[in-house]
Every structure is written in structure tokens, then in C-alpha cells.
Design a protein around this motif. Sequence first.
Motif, PDB file in Angstrom:
ATOM      1  N   SER A 119       0.831  -1.200   0.000  1.00  0.00           N
ATOM      2  CA  SER A 119       0.000   0.000   0.000  1.00  0.00           C
ATOM      3  C   SER A 119       0.870   1.257   0.000  1.00  0.00           C
ATOM      4  O   SER A 119       2.043   1.230   0.390  1.00  0.00           O
ATOM      5  CB  SER A 119      -0.923   0.020   1.224  1.00  0.00           C
ATOM      6  N   VAL A 120       0.257   2.348  -0.429  1.00  0.00           N
ATOM      7  CA  VAL A 120       0.880   3.667  -0.395  1.00  0.00           C
ATOM      8  C   VAL A 120       0.000   4.562   0.459  1.00  0.00           C
ATOM      9  O   VAL A 120      -1.200   4.688   0.196  1.00  0.00           O
ATOM     10  CB  VAL A 120       1.044   4.260  -1.807  1.00  0.00           C
ATOM     11  N   LEU A 121       0.576   5.162   1.493  1.00  0.00           N
ATOM     12  CA  LEU A 121      -0.162   6.053   2.380  1.00  0.00           C
ATOM     13  C   LEU A 121       0.399   7.460   2.260  1.00  0.00           C
ATOM     14  O   LEU A 121       1.596   7.668   2.486  1.00  0.00           O
ATOM     15  CB  LEU A 121      -0.062   5.587   3.839  1.00  0.00           C
ATOM     16  N   ASP A 122      -0.451   8.397   1.915  1.00  0.00           N
ATOM     17  CA  ASP A 122      -0.024   9.801   1.802  1.00  0.00           C
ATOM     18  C   ASP A 122       1.240   9.938   0.968  1.00  0.00           C
ATOM     19  O   ASP A 122       2.170  10.674   1.305  1.00  0.00           O
ATOM     20  CB  ASP A 122       0.185  10.407   3.190  1.00  0.00           C
ATOM     21  N   GLY A 123       1.289   9.208  -0.140  1.00  0.00           N
ATOM     22  CA  GLY A 123       2.401   9.318  -1.069  1.00  0.00           C
ATOM     23  C   GLY A 123       3.631   8.510  -0.715  1.00  0.00           C
ATOM     24  O   GLY A 123       4.606   8.517  -1.472  1.00  0.00           O
ATOM     25  N   MET A 124       3.609   7.790   0.415  1.00  0.00           N
ATOM     26  CA  MET A 124       4.775   7.026   0.851  1.00  0.00           C
ATOM     27  C   MET A 124       4.505   5.532   0.763  1.00  0.00           C
ATOM     28  O   MET A 124       3.518   5.035   1.315  1.00  0.00           O
ATOM     29  CB  MET A 124       5.149   7.395   2.289  1.00  0.00           C
ATOM     30  N   SER A 125       5.390   4.795   0.083  1.00  0.00           N
ATOM     31  CA  SER A 125       5.298   3.345   0.040  1.00  0.00           C
ATOM     32  C   SER A 125       5.520   2.771   1.429  1.00  0.00           C
ATOM     33  O   SER A 125       6.535   3.056   2.074  1.00  0.00           O
ATOM     34  CB  SER A 125       6.347   2.788  -0.928  1.00  0.00           C
ATOM     35  N   VAL A 126       4.586   1.959   1.895  1.00  0.00           N
ATOM     36  CA  VAL A 126       4.725   1.342   3.215  1.00  0.00           C
ATOM     37  C   VAL A 126       5.939   0.421   3.234  1.00  0.00           C
ATOM     38  O   VAL A 126       6.704   0.391   4.206  1.00  0.00           O
ATOM     39  CB  VAL A 126       3.439   0.578   3.591  1.00  0.00           C
ATOM     40  N   TYR A 127       6.144  -0.324   2.151  1.00  0.00           N
ATOM     41  CA  TYR A 127       7.301  -1.213   2.066  1.00  0.00           C
ATOM     42  C   TYR A 127       8.603  -0.426   2.196  1.00  0.00           C
ATOM     43  O   TYR A 127       9.512  -0.806   2.960  1.00  0.00           O
ATOM     44  CB  TYR A 127       7.280  -1.978   0.744  1.00  0.00           C
ATOM     45  N   GLN A 128       8.719   0.670   1.465  1.00  0.00           N
ATOM     46  CA  GLN A 128       9.942   1.452   1.520  1.00  0.00           C
ATOM     47  C   GLN A 128      10.135   2.081   2.891  1.00  0.00           C
ATOM     48  O   GLN A 128      11.259   2.166   3.398  1.00  0.00           O
ATOM     49  CB  GLN A 128       9.938   2.534   0.445  1.00  0.00           C
ATOM     50  N   ALA A 129       9.042   2.540   3.512  1.00  0.00           N
ATOM     51  CA  ALA A 129       9.146   3.105   4.854  1.00  0.00           C
ATOM     52  C   ALA A 129       9.706   2.076   5.827  1.00  0.00           C
ATOM     53  O   ALA A 129      10.560   2.387   6.665  1.00  0.00           O
ATOM     54  CB  ALA A 129       7.784   3.603   5.332  1.00  0.00           C
ATOM     55  N   ARG A 130       9.265   0.826   5.703  1.00  0.00           N
ATOM     56  CA  ARG A 130       9.749  -0.216   6.609  1.00  0.00           C
ATOM     57  C   ARG A 130      11.208  -0.567   6.335  1.00  0.00           C
ATOM     58  O   ARG A 130      11.971  -0.823   7.270  1.00  0.00           O
ATOM     59  CB  ARG A 130       8.838  -1.447   6.498  1.00  0.00           C
ATOM     60  N   ARG A 131      11.607  -0.572   5.086  1.00  0.00           N
ATOM     61  CA  ARG A 131      13.034  -0.774   4.798  1.00  0.00           C
ATOM     62  C   ARG A 131      13.865   0.357   5.403  1.00  0.00           C
ATOM     63  O   ARG A 131      14.941   0.122   5.974  1.00  0.00           O
ATOM     64  CB  ARG A 131      13.267  -0.854   3.291  1.00  0.00           C
ATOM     65  N   ASN A 132      13.347   1.577   5.277  1.00  0.00           N
ATOM     66  CA  ASN A 132      14.051   2.720   5.862  1.00  0.00           C
ATOM     67  C   ASN A 132      14.193   2.570   7.371  1.00  0.00           C
ATOM     68  O   ASN A 132      15.231   2.910   7.953  1.00  0.00           O
ATOM     69  CB  ASN A 132      13.305   4.017   5.554  1.00  0.00           C
ATOM     70  N   MET A 133      13.146   2.069   8.035  1.00  0.00           N
ATOM     71  CA  MET A 133      13.208   1.874   9.486  1.00  0.00           C
ATOM     72  C   MET A 133      14.338   0.914   9.851  1.00  0.00           C
ATOM     73  O   MET A 133      15.058   1.129  10.835  1.00  0.00           O
ATOM     74  CB  MET A 133      11.873   1.327   9.996  1.00  0.00           C
ATOM     75  N   GLY A 134      14.495  -0.145   9.066  1.00  0.00           N
ATOM     76  CA  GLY A 134      15.572  -1.091   9.327  1.00  0.00           C
ATOM     77  C   GLY A 134      16.941  -0.448   9.160  1.00  0.00           C
ATOM     78  O   GLY A 134      17.858  -0.692   9.962  1.00  0.00           O
ATOM     79  N   ARG A 135      17.085   0.371   8.144  1.00  0.00           N
ATOM     80  CA  ARG A 135      18.359   1.066   7.938  1.00  0.00           C
ATOM     81  C   ARG A 135      18.663   2.009   9.099  1.00  0.00           C
ATOM     82  O   ARG A 135      19.802   2.088   9.576  1.00  0.00           O
ATOM     83  CB  ARG A 135      18.311   1.848   6.624  1.00  0.00           C
ATOM     84  N   VAL A 136      17.628   2.733   9.554  1.00  0.00           N
ATOM     85  CA  VAL A 136      17.835   3.700  10.636  1.00  0.00           C
ATOM     86  C   VAL A 136      18.260   3.001  11.921  1.00  0.00           C
ATOM     87  O   VAL A 136      19.226   3.408  12.587  1.00  0.00           O
ATOM     88  CB  VAL A 136      16.559   4.531  10.856  1.00  0.00           C
ATOM     89  N   ILE A 137      17.562   1.921  12.291  1.00  0.00           N
ATOM     90  CA  ILE A 137      17.898   1.279  13.560  1.00  0.00           C
ATOM     91  C   ILE A 137      19.240   0.550  13.465  1.00  0.00           C
ATOM     92  O   ILE A 137      19.933   0.369  14.486  1.00  0.00           O
ATOM     93  CB  ILE A 137      16.774   0.334  14.042  1.00  0.00           C
ATOM     94  N   ALA A 138      19.653   0.172  12.266  1.00  0.00           N
ATOM     95  CA  ALA A 138      20.993  -0.405  12.105  1.00  0.00           C
ATOM     96  C   ALA A 138      22.060   0.630  12.430  1.00  0.00           C
ATOM     97  O   ALA A 138      23.111   0.293  12.998  1.00  0.00           O
ATOM     98  CB  ALA A 138      21.175  -0.926  10.674  1.00  0.00           C
ATOM     99  N   ARG A 139      21.783   1.888  12.071  1.00  0.00           N
ATOM    100  CA  ARG A 139      22.723   2.958  12.396  1.00  0.00           C
ATOM    101  C   ARG A 139      22.635   3.341  13.869  1.00  0.00           C
ATOM    102  O   ARG A 139      23.648   3.628  14.511  1.00  0.00           O
ATOM    103  CB  ARG A 139      22.457   4.177  11.518  1.00  0.00           C
TER     104      ARG A 139
END
Length: 489
Positions: free
Chosen positions: A270-290
Motif C-alpha cells: 500500500s501507499v499512504l499519503d504518497g509514501m510506500s509502506v514497504y519502503q518506509a519499513r526498509r528505511n526503518m531497518g536502515r535507521v535502527i541499524a545505524r
Amino acid sequence: MSQSAFPGERPDRPEEECAVFGVYAKGEDVARMACFGLQALQHRGQESAGIAVGDGETITVAKDLGLVTQVFDESTLAALDGFVAVGHARYSTSGGAASWEAAQPHISAIDDVLIALAHNGTLVNTNAIRTSLISEGVQFRSHTDSEVAAKAIGYVTQQTHHLRNGIRHAMETLEGAYAMVLASPDSLYAFRDPNGIRPLCVGRLPDDRGWVVSSETCGLDIVGAEYVRDVEPGEIVCFNDEGMHSEQGVAPRRRAACIFEYVYFARPDSVLDGMSVYQARRNMGRVIARESPVEADLVLGVPDSGVPSAMGYAAESGIPYADGIVKNRYVGRTFIQPTQAMRQLGIRLKLNPLPSVIAGKRLVVIDDSIVRGNTSKKLVDMLREAGAAEVHLRIVSPEVLWPCFYGIDTDSRDQLIAANMTNAEMCEFIGADSLAFITLEGLRDSIRANHEGFCEACFTGEYPVDIPESISKNSFLTKADFAEASGLQ
């Protein structure tokens, strides 16, 4: 409160209240389209399902307890003939246990005309509105806030003889979170609370065949509708013979879209308010890795919502990703309940590790959230039994410290593990080698929506809509608060 997957157990995940879906399309099998739309949105609610169809003269509704495929078959759909439809899949948070009366859509009579309403969210001021309507002779069949909304719209419409006036008045009166779709015999309406807490989007069928409204874009995809835009906070959108029309029902307030939609509730496609949910979750993984690095051999994601984040963590950290946990996708909400002995197996009914992948390995395990902590504890135990040398738990949402009153079934504070334990205490209770949560700033940075306002009340305790004391009185107390009030400290 909602019902857990198995009797006697409280869910150890935040649970979404429901899904809504609407279609306006002359010459189309709108009931079948609504049925497929609800199947795409089934993850949002599994207690009951319903579809109401308008044929220009009246409304016909079919609803029952169970999954969409349990409620609807060919004969049921064939009896729902018309060109406007609203559908609903329910997970109860306001209005108690699952029951036929609580299943949606709710019907309200306006003189001899029926309307059908489907609601996603939770209202916080329904007691006063219900009392007022009862004093005017309005009767109720359930204790749900959604029926209160339907009857409020119907009552005002009956007084003013204009359905949009009824919707507008209800929006001026109702407080809380709502994304609603409503069918009259000849029109479809969609409207959203002025904070935009719960999601709602509009799509168009190919060749101008009609319009679709859905809680998520994945509901548009399954019927071949093209995403047009989101319903704006406080907006009323109407679909009829004259096309799509919009007006402002109430003035928008501070934007407060539920941030947990990106973490857990929405489907990754799904896309919410222009943001891919899948991409948002990948980004979360990258952030917490840092934010919280650790030496390990493999990165595992807890299916399903933890998998994209685990892939992001692996990409950022350089630690290989592996599928080390298998999910049984056919064990979920069901009326065939396990025995007590099976129930004691806990999450093994849904998740099972692969010892050949994880034995002897140091694991980074990515999950979406921790509410009570019991599921995380069972997960870590299960991984150790499968031979994991170390288990480092990384959570891609901040600590859940406060209950939600807007359509997510989280516990009161005395049941939220992070509200009652330090990180070290949680880590010891769960049995992990280390435990870390993404920061709120990191979560925000992961989501690049076309607005900057989120509801983060479950993390911060800052509620965009005031919560009446009658609702919040005991929900805000921790175990220490209860002990102090009882004279135990």
C-alpha cells in the motif's frame, strides 16, 4: 475491548479496528468488487464482514461473523444487486465482543429511505451522543460507536431532509478517529475526521466505469482501480450520476495520521499519503541499524511486517539477511479454537524457526513492536531452542508507553511492558542478549509522507483529540500507580 485469537489471552500486538471499502459503478457487479476489496483489506479486521448495496430504490445488506470468505459465497453476492456498495471488515475495539449486531455496515432509516455506514476508527464521545439520541426516540441494536454515527447522521438528515447536512452535522459533533464510507440507495459518500487519523483513499476504475474508496491502496489494486488521491481531513466526497464532488464538512485541524500504519497495520504494497509502506519499513531497518549496531551473523525478520525492516537492516549493516522464521499463513482468527495444550505452544501455532538456518548463529531479530512482551519472550525462547547462539532484538517502533483510543487495541498502561520496566528489565524478561528500539526521530525520518503531522500518542502520550476522563481514568495508570493507590507501596 477486542477478543484475542484464542480465548483467555490478550493480544500481544496492537490490533487494528477495521477496513472500509466503497464502490459507485453502474453496470458493474459492485457487491463482488466490494468482496474482493475486503479480501485485500482482510488484515485490518477478521471478526466480521459485511456488504450493503444500493440499487436506486433501497439498500440491501448481508453481514455475519467470520472472515470475508466465510461470510460471502456466490449465492450471497448474487442477492446483492445494485450499483453502489459499501463493505466492512471488523476488529472490535469499541463496542465489546464480536456479535452480529455489532457487525457493519450499520443501517439507519431516514423516513422510508435507508443508508448504510461503514467506519474505521474509534469515537471518544459517543456516550453523550447516544444518550441524546435515545431521548429523541432513536433505538440502538448494538453498543458500537459506529452505530451511533449512523443513527446520528440519519436523525439529522430526517430533520433537515438533506443527507449532506446529516453528514456535516455528525462531523461537527463526533470526536475521535473516523474514516467512513456511506451508501444511500443512489450515492456513495466518503468522509474523514479533521485530524486525518485513519487512512482513506479514492480510486477510479478504467474507462470511467466508476469510483472506488478504500482504507488502503491495495484495495484499489485488486479491483483494477487507479489511485487518484486521499480523502482530505474533514472532507466529504460524494459519488453519483454527476461524478465526484467534494466539499469541506469541518475545518481541518492539526494533521495527525496514525504513524503505526507504516510500522505494522498497512499492507506493505500500500501507499499512504504518497509514501510506500514497504519502503518506509526498509528505511526503518536502515535507521535502527545505524542507531543500534551489533555484531552478528544473520539478520532475521519476524513475518510479515518485520521482514522489510530486516532487509533494510541487513543492507545498512552488511550482515546477511536470512529467512529463518516461517509463518503459517492459515492460522489466524478462526472459530475452530485450539485445545489448552495447543494454546500453550503459543506463537508456534503461527511461527516456526528453521534450525538449519539459525543453529549456532548470532542473530539480529527485527520486529515491529512490543506491547506486553509475552510474544517477544516466547519468540526468543523458541529461537534459543532452535540453537541460536545469541538473540539481539531490534524493534522498529519506539517504546509503546500509552494506550490508543482512536481505533488501535492496545492495553492500558499497567499492561504495557515499556511503561513499567526499564530497557534492561525488559531485556531480562524477554531473555534477549540485547534489546533496542528505534528513536521517534528515526521513525519520523523513515517516513517521507506528503505531510509532517502524525499521531504519536502511543509513544508520547500527546493526544491530538482530548480523551474524556470517563474513558481515560484507569487507562493511564501504571502498575506502580495501582500499587500506590492500593497502599502497597
